[in-house]
Design a protein around this motif. Structure first.
Motif, PDB file in Angstrom:
ATOM      1  N   ARG A   3       0.855  -1.190   0.000  1.00  0.00           N
ATOM      2  CA  ARG A   3       0.000   0.000   0.000  1.00  0.00           C
ATOM      3  C   ARG A   3       0.887   1.233   0.000  1.00  0.00           C
ATOM      4  N   ILE A   4       0.367   2.332  -0.580  1.00  0.00           N
ATOM      5  CA  ILE A   4       1.118   3.582  -0.628  1.00  0.00           C
ATOM      6  C   ILE A   4       0.463   4.604   0.300  1.00  0.00           C
ATOM      7  N   TYR A   5       1.314   5.341   1.011  1.00  0.00           N
ATOM      8  CA  TYR A   5       0.869   6.327   2.002  1.00  0.00           C
ATOM      9  C   TYR A   5       1.599   7.647   1.782  1.00  0.00           C
ATOM     10  N   THR A   6       1.017   8.711   2.306  1.00  0.00           N
ATOM     11  CA  THR A   6       1.686  10.008   2.332  1.00  0.00           C
ATOM     12  C   THR A   6       1.828  10.466   3.778  1.00  0.00           C
ATOM     13  N   VAL A   7       2.854  11.262   3.988  1.00  0.00           N
ATOM     14  CA  VAL A   7       3.039  12.003   5.239  1.00  0.00           C
ATOM     15  C   VAL A   7       3.282  13.435   4.806  1.00  0.00           C
ATOM     16  N   GLN A   8       2.621  14.379   5.450  1.00  0.00           N
ATOM     17  CA  GLN A   8       2.762  15.762   5.008  1.00  0.00           C
ATOM     18  C   GLN A   8       2.739  16.746   6.167  1.00  0.00           C
ATOM     19  N   LEU A  33      10.641   4.188  -0.398  1.00  0.00           N
ATOM     20  CA  LEU A  33      10.410   5.611  -0.633  1.00  0.00           C
ATOM     21  C   LEU A  33      10.138   5.852  -2.113  1.00  0.00           C
ATOM     22  N   HIS A  34       9.029   6.526  -2.425  1.00  0.00           N
ATOM     23  CA  HIS A  34       8.669   6.808  -3.813  1.00  0.00           C
ATOM     24  C   HIS A  34       8.965   8.238  -4.234  1.00  0.00           C
ATOM     25  N   ALA A  35       8.668   9.225  -3.372  1.00  0.00           N
ATOM     26  CA  ALA A  35       8.853  10.623  -3.779  1.00  0.00           C
ATOM     27  C   ALA A  35       8.915  11.542  -2.565  1.00  0.00           C
ATOM     28  N   ILE A  36       9.567  12.682  -2.775  1.00  0.00           N
ATOM     29  CA  ILE A  36       9.649  13.744  -1.762  1.00  0.00           C
ATOM     30  C   ILE A  36       9.333  15.058  -2.470  1.00  0.00           C
ATOM     31  N   GLU A  37       8.476  15.871  -1.859  1.00  0.00           N
ATOM     32  CA  GLU A  37       8.169  17.183  -2.412  1.00  0.00           C
ATOM     33  C   GLU A  37       8.253  18.225  -1.299  1.00  0.00           C
ATOM     34  N   PRO A  72       0.331   8.540   8.913  1.00  0.00           N
ATOM     35  CA  PRO A  72       0.423   8.356   7.461  1.00  0.00           C
ATOM     36  C   PRO A  72      -0.971   8.149   6.865  1.00  0.00           C
ATOM     37  N   VAL A  73      -1.206   8.764   5.713  1.00  0.00           N
ATOM     38  CA  VAL A  73      -2.514   8.726   5.059  1.00  0.00           C
ATOM     39  C   VAL A  73      -2.446   7.783   3.857  1.00  0.00           C
ATOM     40  N   PRO A  74      -3.360   6.784   3.787  1.00  0.00           N
ATOM     41  CA  PRO A  74      -3.336   5.883   2.633  1.00  0.00           C
ATOM     42  C   PRO A  74      -3.720   6.622   1.350  1.00  0.00           C
ATOM     43  N   LEU A  75      -3.018   6.311   0.272  1.00  0.00           N
ATOM     44  CA  LEU A  75      -3.332   6.921  -1.013  1.00  0.00           C
ATOM     45  C   LEU A  75      -4.675   6.423  -1.542  1.00  0.00           C
ATOM     46  N   ALA A  76      -5.005   5.164  -1.260  1.00  0.00           N
ATOM     47  CA  ALA A  76      -6.316   4.603  -1.617  1.00  0.00           C
ATOM     48  C   ALA A  76      -7.274   4.915  -0.462  1.00  0.00           C
ATOM     49  N   PHE A  77      -8.259   5.756  -0.717  1.00  0.00           N
ATOM     50  CA  PHE A  77      -9.183   6.189   0.329  1.00  0.00           C
ATOM     51  C   PHE A  77      -9.787   4.979   1.037  1.00  0.00           C
ATOM     52  N   GLY A  78      -9.780   5.000   2.369  1.00  0.00           N
ATOM     53  CA  GLY A  78     -10.377   3.936   3.153  1.00  0.00           C
ATOM     54  C   GLY A  78      -9.498   2.709   3.304  1.00  0.00           C
ATOM     55  N   LEU A 149       5.760  13.395   1.614  1.00  0.00           N
ATOM     56  CA  LEU A 149       6.585  12.231   1.332  1.00  0.00           C
ATOM     57  C   LEU A 149       5.655  11.068   1.004  1.00  0.00           C
ATOM     58  N   TRP A 150       5.944  10.364  -0.094  1.00  0.00           N
ATOM     59  CA  TRP A 150       5.152   9.203  -0.502  1.00  0.00           C
ATOM     60  C   TRP A 150       5.983   7.953  -0.228  1.00  0.00           C
ATOM     61  N   PHE A 151       5.396   6.959   0.448  1.00  0.00           N
ATOM     62  CA  PHE A 151       6.115   5.695   0.671  1.00  0.00           C
ATOM     63  C   PHE A 151       5.167   4.509   0.513  1.00  0.00           C
TER      64      PHE A 151
END
Length: 155
Positions: A3-8, A33-37, A72-78, A149-151
């Motif tokens: 699963r992919i998550y974001t932290v912001q 780690l996928h991306a950093i912005e 961390p927030v899942p990229l796929a809602f729910g 950050l996406w992981f």
């Protein structure tokens, strides 16, 4: 299944070097780690232009402090909650252990910093290990930062 998550974080005034992101992989899974912005909203003119050092490190055994611990927030809602834990904007950096710098970049604050890792270059954080994305230089003055950050968590 992975699963992919974001932290912001948003609107954080930074005046010192800090761990912008700290991720600790769960004991049962690896983190990729996928991306950093990063972006900022206060250094807008030529005279305010700065080059700041951004570094990716791992191997710390002691967590940083002084920031916050967002969920961390899942990229796929729910989707299911992440097993990894996160902290942002720790003004006391993670320390101790055998710290390794994996990458260093220069960020011109007049533009966005965006690092998208290709599949071959994605950093992998093994179970129970810590990784940080650090602001490695002190800003000349207060700078208001935003970051994501996406992981991916492999279970």
């Amino acid at each position: 299944m992975s699963r992919i998550y974001t932290v912001q974080f948003a609107g954080v005034a930074a005046t010192v070097q800090q761990d912008l992101f700290e991720i600790v992989a769960p004991s049962t899974a690896a983190v990729i780690l996928h991306a950093i912005e990063l972006s900022q909203t206060t250094e807008l003119g030529d005279a305010a232009e700065e080059q700041l050092l951004i570094q990716l490190k791992s191997g710390q055994t002691t967590s940083g402090s002084g920031g916050t611990a967002p969920t961390p927030v899942p990229l796929a809602f729910g989707d299911a909650a992440a097993g990894a834990t996160a902290e942002v904007n720790n003004t006391t950096k993670a320390s101790a252990g055998t710290i390794v710098t994996h990458a260093s970049w220069s960020w011109n604050v007049r533009g966005e910093f965006f690092k998208l890792f290709t599949p071959e270059l994605r950093p992998i954080l093994r179970a129970s290990r810590r990784m940080t994305v650090e602001l490695g230089t002190t800003p000349a003055d207060s700078i208001t930062l935003n970051g994501t950050l996406w992981f991916e968590e492999l279970s």
